[in-house]
Design an enzyme around this catalytic site. Structure first.
Site, PDB file in Angstrom:
ATOM      1  N   ASN A 114       0.848  -1.253   0.104  1.00 17.25           N
ATOM      2  CA  ASN A 114       0.003   0.098   0.068  1.00 17.25           C
ATOM      3  C   ASN A 114       1.038   1.268   0.119  1.00 17.25           C
ATOM      4  O   ASN A 114       0.426   2.155  -0.477  1.00 17.25           O
ATOM      5  CB  ASN A 114      -1.007   0.036   1.189  1.00 17.25           C
ATOM      6  CG  ASN A 114      -0.581  -0.147   2.556  1.00 17.25           C
ATOM      7  OD1 ASN A 114       0.510  -0.606   2.751  1.00 17.25           O
ATOM      8  ND2 ASN A 114      -1.052   0.611   3.426  1.00 17.25           N
ATOM      9  N   GLY A 187       2.520  -5.591   7.542  1.00 14.55           N
ATOM     10  CA  GLY A 187       1.658  -6.222   6.401  1.00 14.55           C
ATOM     11  C   GLY A 187       0.290  -6.616   7.257  1.00 14.55           C
ATOM     12  O   GLY A 187      -0.012  -6.152   8.495  1.00 14.55           O
ATOM     13  N   SER A 188      -0.491  -7.828   6.994  1.00 18.27           N
ATOM     14  CA  SER A 188      -1.751  -8.218   7.608  1.00 18.27           C
ATOM     15  C   SER A 188      -1.570  -8.720   8.956  1.00 18.27           C
ATOM     16  O   SER A 188      -0.476  -9.257   8.917  1.00 18.27           O
ATOM     17  CB  SER A 188      -2.785  -8.949   6.619  1.00 18.27           C
ATOM     18  OG  SER A 188      -1.910 -10.030   6.208  1.00 18.27           O
ATOM     19  N   GLU A 209       4.336  -4.653  12.093  1.00 14.76           N
ATOM     20  CA  GLU A 209       3.535  -3.483  11.909  1.00 14.76           C
ATOM     21  C   GLU A 209       2.407  -4.197  11.324  1.00 14.76           C
ATOM     22  O   GLU A 209       2.512  -4.380  10.039  1.00 14.76           O
ATOM     23  CB  GLU A 209       4.370  -2.560  10.996  1.00 14.76           C
ATOM     24  CG  GLU A 209       5.635  -1.839  11.757  1.00 14.76           C
ATOM     25  CD  GLU A 209       5.346  -0.969  12.451  1.00 14.76           C
ATOM     26  OE1 GLU A 209       4.209  -0.141  12.410  1.00 14.76           O
ATOM     27  OE2 GLU A 209       6.079  -0.525  13.462  1.00 14.76           O
ATOM     28  N   CYS A 243      -2.929   1.973   6.456  1.00 13.40           N
ATOM     29  CA  CYS A 243      -3.197   1.192   7.630  1.00 13.40           C
ATOM     30  C   CYS A 243      -3.835   2.066   8.926  1.00 13.40           C
ATOM     31  O   CYS A 243      -4.246   1.448   9.867  1.00 13.40           O
ATOM     32  CB  CYS A 243      -1.907   0.439   8.015  1.00 13.40           C
ATOM     33  SG  CYS A 243      -0.542   1.829   8.157  1.00 13.40           S
ATOM     34  N   GLU A 333     -11.058  -5.052   9.061  1.00 10.96           N
ATOM     35  CA  GLU A 333     -10.251  -3.809   8.346  1.00 10.96           C
ATOM     36  C   GLU A 333     -10.780  -3.639   7.223  1.00 10.96           C
ATOM     37  O   GLU A 333     -10.903  -4.377   6.311  1.00 10.96           O
ATOM     38  CB  GLU A 333      -8.923  -3.932   8.452  1.00 10.96           C
ATOM     39  CG  GLU A 333      -8.195  -2.930   8.118  1.00 10.96           C
ATOM     40  CD  GLU A 333      -6.635  -3.370   7.968  1.00 10.96           C
ATOM     41  OE1 GLU A 333      -6.144  -4.573   7.692  1.00 10.96           O
ATOM     42  OE2 GLU A 333      -5.866  -2.283   7.895  1.00 10.96           O
TER      43      GLU A 333
HETATM   44  P1  NAD Z   1       0.074  -8.965   3.269  1.00  9.60           P
HETATM   45  O1  NAD Z   1       0.146  -9.327   4.741  1.00  9.60           O
HETATM   46  O2  NAD Z   1      -0.897  -9.740   2.498  1.00  9.60           O
HETATM   47  O3  NAD Z   1       1.273  -8.952   2.792  1.00  9.60           O
HETATM   48  C1  NAD Z   1       2.711  -8.387   3.241  1.00  9.60           C
HETATM   49  C2  NAD Z   1       3.914  -9.179   2.888  1.00  9.60           C
HETATM   50  O4  NAD Z   1       3.768 -10.355   3.122  1.00  9.60           O
HETATM   51  C3  NAD Z   1       4.027  -9.107   1.547  1.00  9.60           C
HETATM   52  O5  NAD Z   1       5.359  -9.129   0.760  1.00  9.60           O
HETATM   53  C4  NAD Z   1       3.854 -10.574   0.865  1.00  9.60           C
HETATM   54  O6  NAD Z   1       4.351 -11.016  -0.372  1.00  9.60           O
HETATM   55  C5  NAD Z   1       3.840 -11.471   2.211  1.00  9.60           C
HETATM   56  N1  NAD Z   1       2.946 -12.582   2.431  1.00  9.60           N
HETATM   57  C6  NAD Z   1       1.706 -12.416   1.907  1.00  9.60           C
HETATM   58  N2  NAD Z   1       1.162 -13.737   2.237  1.00  9.60           N
HETATM   59  C7  NAD Z   1       1.945 -14.465   2.698  1.00  9.60           C
HETATM   60  C8  NAD Z   1       2.181 -15.748   3.303  1.00  9.60           C
HETATM   61  N3  NAD Z   1       1.105 -16.452   3.415  1.00  9.60           N
HETATM   62  N4  NAD Z   1       3.314 -16.306   3.882  1.00  9.60           N
HETATM   63  C9  NAD Z   1       4.354 -15.381   3.732  1.00  9.60           C
HETATM   64  N5  NAD Z   1       4.336 -14.152   3.435  1.00  9.60           N
HETATM   65  C10 NAD Z   1       3.328 -13.692   2.926  1.00  9.60           C
HETATM   66  O7  NAD Z   1      -0.599  -7.432   3.647  1.00  9.60           O
HETATM   67  P2  NAD Z   1      -0.610  -6.579   2.353  1.00  9.60           P
HETATM   68  O8  NAD Z   1      -2.028  -6.839   1.822  1.00  9.60           O
HETATM   69  O9  NAD Z   1       0.549  -6.238   1.373  1.00  9.60           O
HETATM   70  O10 NAD Z   1      -1.004  -5.107   3.069  1.00  9.60           O
HETATM   71  C11 NAD Z   1      -2.221  -4.654   3.937  1.00  9.60           C
HETATM   72  C12 NAD Z   1      -2.051  -4.821   5.234  1.00  9.60           C
HETATM   73  O11 NAD Z   1      -1.035  -4.413   5.698  1.00  9.60           O
HETATM   74  C13 NAD Z   1      -3.280  -4.475   5.945  1.00  9.60           C
HETATM   75  O12 NAD Z   1      -3.772  -5.340   6.877  1.00  9.60           O
HETATM   76  C14 NAD Z   1      -2.564  -3.143   6.635  1.00  9.60           C
HETATM   77  O13 NAD Z   1      -3.410  -2.637   7.690  1.00  9.60           O
HETATM   78  C15 NAD Z   1      -1.224  -3.599   6.968  1.00  9.60           C
HETATM   79  N6  NAD Z   1      -0.406  -2.605   7.086  1.00  9.60           N
HETATM   80  C16 NAD Z   1      -0.024  -2.072   8.229  1.00  9.60           C
HETATM   81  C17 NAD Z   1       1.158  -1.148   8.113  1.00  9.60           C
HETATM   82  C18 NAD Z   1       1.851  -0.524   9.242  1.00  9.60           C
HETATM   83  O14 NAD Z   1       2.651   0.435   9.304  1.00  9.60           O
HETATM   84  N7  NAD Z   1       1.485  -0.986  10.652  1.00  9.60           N
HETATM   85  C19 NAD Z   1       1.574  -0.245   6.920  1.00  9.60           C
HETATM   86  C20 NAD Z   1       0.915  -0.780   5.675  1.00  9.60           C
HETATM   87  C21 NAD Z   1      -0.171  -2.001   5.902  1.00  9.60           C
END
Ligand code: NAD
Length: 457
Positions: A114, A187-188, A209, A243, A333
């Site tokens: 994002n 990430g998530s 995060e 996020c 979310e």
């Molecule tokens: P995501 O968790 O799907 O992906 C994040 C990373 O993890 C990516 O690089 C992806 O390739 C990897 N990934 C995905 N699935 C995986 C798996 N099964 N096993 C290992 N690695 C895997 O998140 P997203 O969709 O890229 O981002 C959105 C989420 O991130 C939202 O929930 C948002 O709130 C959160 N976010 C948090 C912050 C923060 O600073 N706290 C900032 C931005 C986004």
């Protein structure tokens, strides 16, 4: 790319001590800065290619923030790395106490899509400033940005120092199977748990995060037009894929209708009558997320927006009036340009709604009554937030940025990034001048003196 051999190379490089040299850290941060500056337009173009991110938003939330973080680290690094004197304990007299900052070693940074440039680079600045090596795994959903990130990193660093590993779940899974000295994940919540489990196998420390359902509470003392303007900006920046964006509004029922009218006005001012043609609205990242968001609108009362175009991955800024708490839009979310507005009568109503959810990443309160905003800040647990605004807490590098509970653990930005990637090593330097006999055996007859010393020194 062979991941185990990449890690071996980084481990050897770290062991050589090269990453620990302060001169080297400063030099490489400056080179990184030059490279980001040189590729600034290409980064903005990549972000536009990936999801039509407006250039203004790319400067404000990606390259501009990264350059600020770099400037800050370059300016402060020599002070940060210096061992800090800590007040000594008379029990150790004569001695002096210090905190030393030690790099963890070989670190892994996993970034989401994002804010694909900023959320890979900001942790990296911390990793380098603290004297580590790093492997960055950017998101596979923002191919163009991940590509330019790769170009910048390979231009500035040898791969044994910092390297980008492109890929999706299989590659990340392979990375997570290795033994790291530190993992920084953004990430998530779902993937955060996978990362935490992988890290636990080797007792690897992590920063997580994550996200959450961020409440935004508005009482009936506010100037409604100003509140609406600030919420429209914070919510629809990056098409709501932020996020820390407000996830849902809880508004005093007295001013709900007035607020909905003000939201409509502010949306019109920001994005025009036909919002689909506005150059200032980013698109949804992919069809999967588009479908997830559109499903949230089914059966809801949409009072503003609601236009969707799957071919263009476009969803207009959309306001949902008073959804049921059991509806899809109030489950997880939202992470998109949909904003539910729910009226409340009493503080108890607010508690009953916010308490349904896990601790979110951010919380916002709009009020002219300090007692009300103070109540909100003390009553609810969340990562961070703002009073009378949204998102702006992110911009100040002096403020630690991070979640709590389900929205994450650990924090970064500015000095906090340096600390996140450092082990704080506590050292007592004992003098050899005097050696008080108190602590040594035989202990006979010393209990009283010991109790006195523990209580009074
Ligand atoms: P995501 O968790 O799907 O992906 C994040 C990373 O993890 C990516 O690089 C992806 O390739 C990897 N990934 C995905 N699935 C995986 C798996 N099964 N096993 C290992 N690695 C895997 O998140 P997203 O969709 O890229 O981002 C959105 C989420 O991130 C939202 O929930 C948002 O709130 C959160 N976010 C948090 C912050 C923060 O600073 N706290 C900032 C931005 C986004």
């Amino acid at each position: 790319m062979n991941i185990p051999s990449l890690l071996d190379a980084q481990r050897r490089y770290f062991a050589s001590g090269a990453t620990k040299s302060i001169k080297q850290r400063l030099l490489i941060l400056k080179r990184l800065r030059e490279s980001v500056k040189r590729h600034e337009t290409a980064i903005h173009d990549a972000l536009y290619t990936d999801f039509k991110k407006p250039v203004y938003e790319s400067i404000a939330s990606e390259t501009g923030l990264v350059l600020r973080e770099l400037d800050h680290a370059i300016k402060k690094l020599e002070f940060w790395v210096r061992p800090k004197k800590v007040k000594g304990s008379m029990l150790n007299f004569p001695a002096r106490d210090y905190t030393y900052y030690e790099p963890y070693g070989v670190t892994l940074i996993i970034a989401p899509w994002n804010y694909p440039f900023q959320l890979a680079m900001t942790p990296l600045i911390g990793a380098i400033a603290a004297g580590n090596t790093a492997v960055i795994k950017p998101s596979e959903l923002t191919q163009a940005t991940s590509q330019i990130l790769d170009i910048i990193i390979s231009e500035v660093f040898a791969s044994e120092y910092v390297c980008v590993v492109q890929g999706a779940i299989p590659e990340t899974t392979e990375l997570l199977a290795q033994r790291w000295d530190y993992i920084f994940f953004t990430g998530s919540v779902f993937v955060g748990k996978i990362v935490a489990q992988a890290a636990a196998k080797h007792l690897t420390p992590t920063t997580l995060e994550l996200g959450g359902k961020n409440p935004c509470v508005i009482d009936n003392t506010v100037k409604v037009s100003l509140v609406a303007k600030r919420i429209v900006w914070g919510k629809f920046l990056n098409a709501g894929q932020t996020c820390i964006a407000p996830d849902y509004i809880l508004i005093h029922s007295d001013i709900k209708d007035q607020f909905l009218t003000a939201l409509k006005e502010e949306l019109g001012k920001a994005y025009g009558e036909n919002m689909a043609t506005s150059p200032d609205l980013a698109r949804i990242i992919n069809a999967k997320n588009f479908d997830r968001l559109v499903a949230m609108l089914e059966g809801e009362v949409v009072v503003i927006g609601g236009q969707v175009d799957r071919d263009q991955l476009y969803i207009s800024p959309t306001i949902v009036d008073n959804p049921s708490l059991d509806s899809l839009v109030m489950q997880d979310e939202i992470f998109g340009p949909i904003l539910p507005v729910i009226p409340y009568e009493t503080q108890r109503d607010i508690e009953q709604i916010i308490d349904r959810y896990e601790k979110p990443l951010s919380g916002y309160v709009f009020s002219r009554k300090r007692s009300f905003s103070n109540w909100f800040l003390h009553r609810f647990s969340f990562g961070g937030g703002a009073v009378n605004d949204t998102i702006i807490q992110f911009i100040n590098e002096e403020l630690a940025f991070g979640g709590v509970g389900n929205s994450g653990a650990g924090s970064y930005h500015g000095k906090h990034s340096f600390l996140a990637f450092s082990h704080e090593k506590s050292i007592t330097r004992k003098s050899n001048l005097i050696d008080l006999p108190m602590r040594y055996a035989p202990y006979k007859g010393k209990n009283k003196v010991l109790k006195f010393a523990l209580k009074w020194l």
